[in-house]
Design a protein around this motif. Structure first.
Motif, PDB file in Angstrom:
ATOM      1  N   VAL A   1       0.820  -1.073  -0.131  1.00  7.33           N
ATOM      2  CA  VAL A   1      -0.026  -0.090  -0.134  1.00  7.33           C
ATOM      3  C   VAL A   1       0.875   1.198   0.014  1.00  7.33           C
ATOM      4  O   VAL A   1       0.642   2.329  -0.827  1.00  7.33           O
ATOM      5  N   GLU A   2       2.089   1.045   0.905  1.00 10.39           N
ATOM      6  CA  GLU A   2       2.905   2.545   0.969  1.00 10.39           C
ATOM      7  C   GLU A   2       3.506   2.804  -0.321  1.00 10.39           C
ATOM      8  O   GLU A   2       3.817   3.883  -0.740  1.00 10.39           O
TER       9      GLU A   2
ATOM     10  N   ALA B   1       0.146   3.584  -3.374  1.00 13.61           N
ATOM     11  CA  ALA B   1      -0.589   4.710  -3.337  1.00 13.61           C
ATOM     12  C   ALA B   1       0.386   5.925  -3.373  1.00 13.61           C
ATOM     13  O   ALA B   1       1.328   6.119  -3.177  1.00 13.61           O
TER      14      ALA B   1
ATOM     15  N   ALA C   1       0.320   7.914   0.105  1.00 15.68           N
ATOM     16  CA  ALA C   1       0.118   6.911   0.854  1.00 15.68           C
ATOM     17  C   ALA C   1       0.463   7.261   2.429  1.00 15.68           C
ATOM     18  O   ALA C   1       1.567   7.880   2.548  1.00 15.68           O
TER      19      ALA C   1
ATOM     20  N   PRO D   1      -1.883   3.529   8.497  1.00 17.55           N
ATOM     21  CA  PRO D   1      -3.277   3.623   9.063  1.00 17.55           C
ATOM     22  C   PRO D   1      -3.516   4.506  10.071  1.00 17.55           C
ATOM     23  O   PRO D   1      -4.391   5.062  10.308  1.00 17.55           O
TER      24      PRO D   1
ATOM     25  N   ILE E   1      -4.221   7.778   9.053  1.00 18.83           N
ATOM     26  CA  ILE E   1      -5.604   8.039   8.276  1.00 18.83           C
ATOM     27  C   ILE E   1      -6.649   8.142   9.345  1.00 18.83           C
ATOM     28  O   ILE E   1      -7.605   8.895   9.400  1.00 18.83           O
TER      29      ILE E   1
ATOM     30  N   ASN F   1      -9.183  11.263  10.115  1.00 21.09           N
ATOM     31  CA  ASN F   1     -10.687  11.099   9.788  1.00 21.09           C
ATOM     32  C   ASN F   1     -11.545  10.556  11.110  1.00 21.09           C
ATOM     33  O   ASN F   1     -12.327   9.632  11.060  1.00 21.09           O
TER      34      ASN F   1
ATOM     35  N   VAL G   1     -10.615   1.751   7.954  1.00 23.25           N
ATOM     36  CA  VAL G   1      -9.944   2.134   6.720  1.00 23.25           C
ATOM     37  C   VAL G   1      -9.472   1.320   6.275  1.00 23.25           C
ATOM     38  O   VAL G   1      -8.784   0.283   6.662  1.00 23.25           O
TER      39      VAL G   1
ATOM     40  N   ILE H   1      -6.708  -0.685   4.161  1.00 17.51           N
ATOM     41  CA  ILE H   1      -4.993  -0.384   4.242  1.00 17.51           C
ATOM     42  C   ILE H   1      -4.750  -1.621   3.096  1.00 17.51           C
ATOM     43  O   ILE H   1      -3.496  -1.375   2.749  1.00 17.51           O
TER      44      ILE H   1
ATOM     45  N   ILE I   1      -7.970   1.838  -1.515  1.00 13.23           N
ATOM     46  CA  ILE I   1      -6.944   2.029  -0.290  1.00 13.23           C
ATOM     47  C   ILE I   1      -7.066   3.294   0.164  1.00 13.23           C
ATOM     48  O   ILE I   1      -7.409   4.307  -0.452  1.00 13.23           O
ATOM     49  N   ASN I   2      -7.175   3.477   1.462  1.00 10.85           N
ATOM     50  CA  ASN I   2      -7.054   4.715   2.508  1.00 10.85           C
ATOM     51  C   ASN I   2      -8.509   5.155   2.589  1.00 10.85           C
ATOM     52  O   ASN I   2      -8.870   6.102   3.016  1.00 10.85           O
ATOM     53  N   GLN I   3      -9.662   4.362   1.809  1.00 12.39           N
ATOM     54  CA  GLN I   3     -10.885   4.895   2.043  1.00 12.39           C
ATOM     55  C   GLN I   3     -11.408   4.461   3.518  1.00 12.39           C
ATOM     56  O   GLN I   3     -11.227   3.392   4.069  1.00 12.39           O
TER      57      GLN I   3
END
Length: 228
Positions: free
Chosen positions: A77-78, A81, A84, A87, A90, A94, A143, A145, A179-181
């Protein structure tokens, strides 16, 4: 008469000697049998101990494999993205979108038949069978990841939830969340499928992890009734 008395004396002496000898032989046999039983018990205990050690070694190796797999997902992921972030950042950015009451994964992701139960060795999740294309819902606020494809598990989604929880959704037909949603409990995040080399039919393989340790999903999911 004297001869008869002598013969009777010899006879009784022989009988007494025989009884004593038999008692000694019997006692020795009983002691030997007892020692053999104790030896057998020790061997069984040693066997069980070796089996337990082997089981613990297998469990340790499997946990390390899963941890490495999860770490690999996060690293992927890192790297993939564009912007990125880890987590935890993130989540912190949020907090207003995530409820402290629904972040714990308590909602069953799909309704279906549980074909394989959780096992602390070899199968750290449950398999829920349902028609292909069934909506897969987030078990709790969290989230994304990881959202991508793996050879063994096909389309996989992994959510991070505040409080040290991670949920994994494997063998999807299609991932909807990215990802990141940030997702809410009950949001449709994927469609159930049969993807991946290890899948033998349409189902969702679902896992819950807490602080790096696998958990039995049945201890969390309040509305998981099918397959009981």
């Amino acid at each position: 008469m004297r001869l008869l008395i002598v013969l009777l004396g010899i006879f009784f002496a022989s009988v007494i000697l025989g009884i004593v000898t038999y008692s000694q032989v019997l006692q020795a046999a009983l002691e030997k049998n007892e020692r053999e039983k104790e030896l057998l018990q020790l061997r069984e205990q040693l066997k069980k101990g070796n089996q337990l050690q082997s089981e613990l070694d297998t469990l340790k190796a499997y946990r390390e494999k899963v941890r490495s797999s999860l770490e690999g997902y996060v690293k992927f992921v890192e790297k993939s993205a564009e912007e990125a972030v880890i987590p935890r950042n993130i989540i912190e950015n949020n907090l207003n979108k995530i409820s402290i009451f629904t972040n714990v994964p308590l909602r069953a992701p799909v309704t279906g038949f549980v074909s394989q139960e959780y096992s602390r060795i070899g199968h750290t999740g449950i398999d829920i069978v349902a028609p292909e294309g069934t909506p897969v819902q987030a078990a709790g606020d969290g989230v994304v990841i990881f959202s991508g494809w793996t050879y063994e598990d096909g389309y996989v989604l992994i959510l991070y939830h505040p409080g040290g929880y991670i949920t994994c959704y494997r063998h999807n037909a299609q991932n909807l969340a990215t990802i990141n949603q940030v997702v809410r409990q009950g949001d449709v995040i994927a469609f159930l499928g049969n993807s991946g080399e290890s899948s033998s039919g349409p189902h969702l393989h679902f896992e819950i992890w807490k602080d790096g340790q696998p958990c039995n999903p049945r201890e969390f999911l309040l509305d998981l009734t099918a397959g009981d």
